[in-house]
Design an enzyme around this catalytic site. Structure first.
Site, PDB file in Angstrom:
ATOM      1  N   GLU A 427     -30.417   1.316  -0.734  1.00  0.00           N
ATOM      2  CA  GLU A 427     -31.383   2.192  -0.373  1.00  0.00           C
ATOM      3  C   GLU A 427     -30.759   3.313   0.632  1.00  0.00           C
ATOM      4  O   GLU A 427     -31.154   3.564   1.648  1.00  0.00           O
ATOM      5  CB  GLU A 427     -32.708   1.507   0.310  1.00  0.00           C
ATOM      6  N   GLU A 436     -28.523  11.678   2.479  1.00  0.00           N
ATOM      7  CA  GLU A 436     -27.775  10.781   3.206  1.00  0.00           C
ATOM      8  C   GLU A 436     -26.602  10.144   2.621  1.00  0.00           C
ATOM      9  O   GLU A 436     -26.343   9.161   2.971  1.00  0.00           O
ATOM     10  CB  GLU A 436     -29.033   9.848   3.420  1.00  0.00           C
TER      11      GLU A 436
END
Length: 636
Positions: A427, A436
Site C-alpha cells: 500500500e 509516494e
C-alpha cells in the site's frame, strides 16, 4: 431526517430604515437572527462630504447606541444605495467617493467587522481603487460584495401578456454577466481575502454551470429577498425546489444567509428565519468520508514521504480506520489465492505472500483473513523499514500471528529474500498514485517475485482536472507569506503539490489520465526500467472562470476488477485514506467557456529524488513550475 449541521446556521436580517437601532437589533435578536445589516447613514441622506464640509448637526447615529461588543458582533454595515463611485456623471462620482470614504471610516470607528457593498456593473475600477486603499493599509474591515446572480436583462417574458414565467437568457457579453463584475473587482484588488462574494438570489436562477461556478468563489453569504419565496398550502413562505437545492449546496460553505425585504406573512420575518433554519437542519446526513474530513476542508497538507521519513503511530492509526480500502485488499488477495491454487491442490500447496511496507500490519491481517476465507495455506513475510513500526509487527507476531508470519526489518529494495513470492502486497500509493514512489519501491521488490507472481496492486493511473478555487489559491499565498518570514524553507510554495480535501472548488472539465504504471514491471531484456513520464493534456472549460490550478486523483486495479478510486465519478464509496492533490499555478488565468486549457506535466527521476514539473501552454503559456524539483521533490 438527520441533520448534517454541526452548528446552527447564522442568519442576518437586512434592515432598510432603522429609526431606533438599539431596539431594532434587540428585536431581531429576540426573534432569532444572529446579526443585523443596517445602513451606516440614512439611505436617503444624499449629503456632501470632505474636509471642507462641516455639518453643525449629527450626520448619523452615535456610537453610544450600542456597546463596542455589539457593534463588532451583531452589526454589518450597509453602504448607502445611491453611492456610485464609477458613475459617468462627474459630480455624482466625486460626491460618491467622498461619502463612501466617510461611511467606511465610520464603520471602522464603530469596530464593525464587515460592510456590505452593492456591485452594479463591470465598471468598478474606482471602487476597487478605494477598497485597495484600505486593504493595503492593513484595515481589519471585510468587504462583502452583494452581487446579483443574473443581470436583470437576462430575463425576458415569453409572452407579451406575461402569462408565462420569465425564462433565462444566457449573457451575450461580459457586461451582462454579474460574475464578471465580481471577477473584475477582485482582480483589481489583487485577489484580496478581504473581499467576500454575497450573491443575491432572484426568482429565476441561471444555468447549473453558472451556479457551479460559485463553488470556486470565496462565498460568505447570500441575500434572499422575500419576494422570491412562494407560499405553501398552509400559507407559509418556502423556496422553490431549485432554490432549495442551491441553498443546501451553499450551506456546505458555511455561508450566512441574509433575509431582505418586506415580510409578506402576517407573522413577520420570523417565519422566513424558521424556514431557513429548517432547510439547513434537514440537509442530508454526512457520509463517512464527509464526517472523517470535517475540519480538513481546503486545508493544505504536504504529501507524505514514507520512503524518506518514518511515519508516526498517529498517522498509521488514521489510515487504518479506513473500512473500505482494507476490505478491497482482502478481496484482491482472496481472489488471487483462488486463482493461483486450485481446489484440488489447496492442502498441499503453500502460497508465499510478501507484504512490503507492512506498517503496523493491517495488510498482514487482511492477507491472513483472505487465506482463511479461501481455505488456502499461506506463509507470510512482513517487510518494513520503519524500526518503530517493526516493534508493533513483532508484538503481533508473538501474541497473534505466531509462525504464520515472518517479520523482516529492512528496506524492501535491499532485502535478500530467502524464497520467491507468489503474491506481493503493498500500500505505497499516494494521492497522485505514484507520488509516494510506489514504482521505485516495487521495481526493487519485484526481484523476489516469481516470474508468474502477482502484484497487488497490479496497475495504477493518475489524473488531472483543471479547477477554480480562489480560497485554495489564497491558502497557498498564505503559505508563501509564512515561508518568507519563517526562513526555513526556500522553495516557492506555488511550485509544490498539496494533499487537500477539495471543498470550495469548481471543477472545469472531466479528469484525464496522466501517468500509468503496471506491476510487475519487467522491460525487455537489456533495457533498463524507466519511470520518467511526460504528458500533454487538453481540456475544454465548461464556463467562464478563473483557473487556479489542477486537481489530482488516481485509481488502481488491485487485482483484475478489484478497484480503488478517488476519482469523483468512480470514488470508492466510504473510502477516506486519500484526499486529492492540488497543483497550483502561480498566477490565476481567466478562461472563457469553450476555451482550451492545455497543460504539460513531467515526472522526473534522479538517483536521489523524484519530482514533478508542470506548465500551462494554453490559453497562455506560463513558466515551468518546480523546475529541477527546486521546491518539491520526493526523496528516494
Amino acid at each position: 431526517m438527520e441533520s448534517s449541521a454541526t452548528k446552527p446556521v447564522s442568519v442576518g436580517l437586512d434592515m432598510h430604515s432603522v429609526p431606533d437601532l438599539s431596539r431594532a437589533v434587540a428585536e431581531a435578536g429576540s426573534i432569532g437572527f444572529d446579526f443585523a445589516v443596517v445602513p451606516i447613514f440614512h439611505p436617503r441622506f444624499k449629503r456632501s462630504a470632505g474636509p471642507d464640509v462641516d455639518y453643525q448637526y449629527s450626520l448619523t447615529r452615535s456610537d453610544f447606541v450600542l456597546s463596542s461588543s455589539e457593534w463588532s458582533r451583531i452589526v454589518v454595515g450597509k453602504i448607502s444605495p445611491w453611492i456610485d463611485v464609477d458613475s459617468a456623471c462627474e459630480s455624482l462620482r466625486k460626491k460618491s467617493e467622498q461619502v463612501l470614504v466617510q461611511e467606511i471610516n465610520y464603520a471602522i470607528h464603530l469596530s464593525m467587522p464587515t460592510v456590505l457593498i452593492p456591485l452594479r456593473s463591470i465598471n468598478c475600477a474606482n471602487l476597487a481603487r478605494i477598497l485597495n486603499s484600505y486593504i493595503r493599509k492593513g484595515c481589519q474591515l471585510n468587504f462583502w460584495m452583494q452581487t446579483p446572480l443574473c443581470h436583470p436583462r437576462a430575463f425576458v417574458d415569453s409572452l407579451v401578456d406575461g402569462d408565462q414565467p420569465a425564462k433565462y437568457l444566457q449573457p451575450t457579453c461580459r457586461d451582462d454577466d454579474p460574475w464578471h463584475w465580481w471577477n473584475t473587482l477582485r482582480l483589481l484588488c489583487s485577489n484580496s481575502t478581504k473581499l467576500g462574494l454575497v450573491p443575491e438570489l432572484q426568482a429565476n436562477l441561471p444555468s447549473q454551470t453558472a451556479l457551479s461556478r460559485l463553488c470556486g468563489e470565496p462565498i460568505v453569504g447570500a441575500v434572499l429577498p422575500t419576494h422570491i419565496f412562494m407560499s405553501n398550502n398552509k400559507g407559509f413562505p418556502v423556496l422553490s425546489q431549485l432554490h432549495q437545492s442551491l441553498m443546501q449546496r451553499l450551506f456546505k460553505y458555511d455561508i450566512q444567509p441574509i433575509i431582505s425585504g418586506t415580510a409578506k406573512h402576517e407573522r413577520g420575518v420570523k417565519v422566513y428565519l424558521q424556514y431557513i433554519n429548517h432547510l439547513h437542519q434537514t440537509m442530508p446526513a454526512p457520509g463517512l468520508v464527509e464526517s472523517f474530513a470535517r475540519g480538513y476542508e481546503d486545508c493544505l497538507q504536504n504529501p507524505l514521504q514514507p520512503l524518506y521519513d518514518n511515519l508516526e503511530s498517529q498517522t498509521y492509526e488514521v489510515f487504518e480506520k479506513d473500512p473500505i480500502k482494507y476490505k478491497m485488499y482482502q478481496e484482491a488477495v482472496y481472489r488471487a489465492l483462488l486463482d493461483r491454487v486450485p481446489e484440488s491442490e489447496k492442502d498441499k500447496t503453500e502460497t508465499v505472500i510478501m507484504v512490503v511496507g507492512a506498517g503496523r500490519g493491517p495488510l498482514v491481517r487482511q492477507s491472513l483473513q483472505a487465506a482463511e476465507r479461501a481455505q488456502r495455506r499461506v506463509k507470510l513475510y512482513a517487510v518494513e523499514k520503519n524500526p518503530n513500526a517493526v516493534v508493533t509487527l513483532r508484538t503481533f507476531k508473538e501474541e497473534e500471528w505466531k509462525d504464520r508470519v515472518t517479520v523482516i526489518s529492512c528496506d524492501m529494495r535491499e532485502w535478500k529474500a530467502p524464497v520467491k513470492a507468489d503474491i506481493l502486497v503493498s500500500e505505497l500509493l499516494g494521492s497522485f498514485s505514484d507520488n509516494e514512489l510506489s514504482p521505485e519501491c516495487l521495481d526493487g521488490a519485484q526481484s523476489f517475485l516469481k516470474e508468474d507472481g502477482v502484484s497487488i496492486p497490479c496497475e495504477y493511473t493518475s489524473y488531472l482536472s483543471p479547477m477554480s478555487s480562489a480560497r485554495l489559491h489564497a491558502n497557498v499565498a498564505a503559505v508563501k507569506d509564512a515561508v518568507s518570514t519563517d526562513g526555513r524553507v526556500t522553495g516557492d510554495p506555488y511550485d509544490s503539490g498539496y494533499v487537500v480535501r477539495l471543498h470550495n472548488v469548481n471543477i472545469l472539465a472531466p479528469p484525464q489520465a496522466v501517468f500509468n504504471f503496471t506491476h510487475p514491471n519487467r522491460p525487455p531484456t537489456g533495457e533498463a526500467i524507466d519511470n520518467e513520464r511526460f504528458v500533454s493534456l487538453r481540456f475544454v472549460s465548461n464556463t467562464d472562470c478563473m483557473l487556479h490550478g489542477f486537481a489530482g486523483y488516481f485509481d488502481t486495479a488491485l487485482y483484475k476488477d478489484v478497484m480503488l478510486s478517488i476519482l469523483p465519478q468512480t470514488h470508492s464509496e466510504g473510502m477516506f485514506s486519500w484526499f486529492p492533490m492540488y497543483f497550483p499555478i502561480k498566477v490565476p488565468i481567466h478562461v472563457q467557456e469553450g476555451e482550451v486549457i492545455e497543460v504539460c506535466m513531467w515526472r522526473k527521476v534522479s538517483n536521489k529524488d523524484v519530482w514533478y514539473e508542470w506548465c500551462l501552454v494554453r490559453p497562455v503559456p506560463t513558466p515551468l513550475q518546480n523546475a529541477l524539483g527546486h521546491a518539491y521533490r520526493i526523496g528516494l
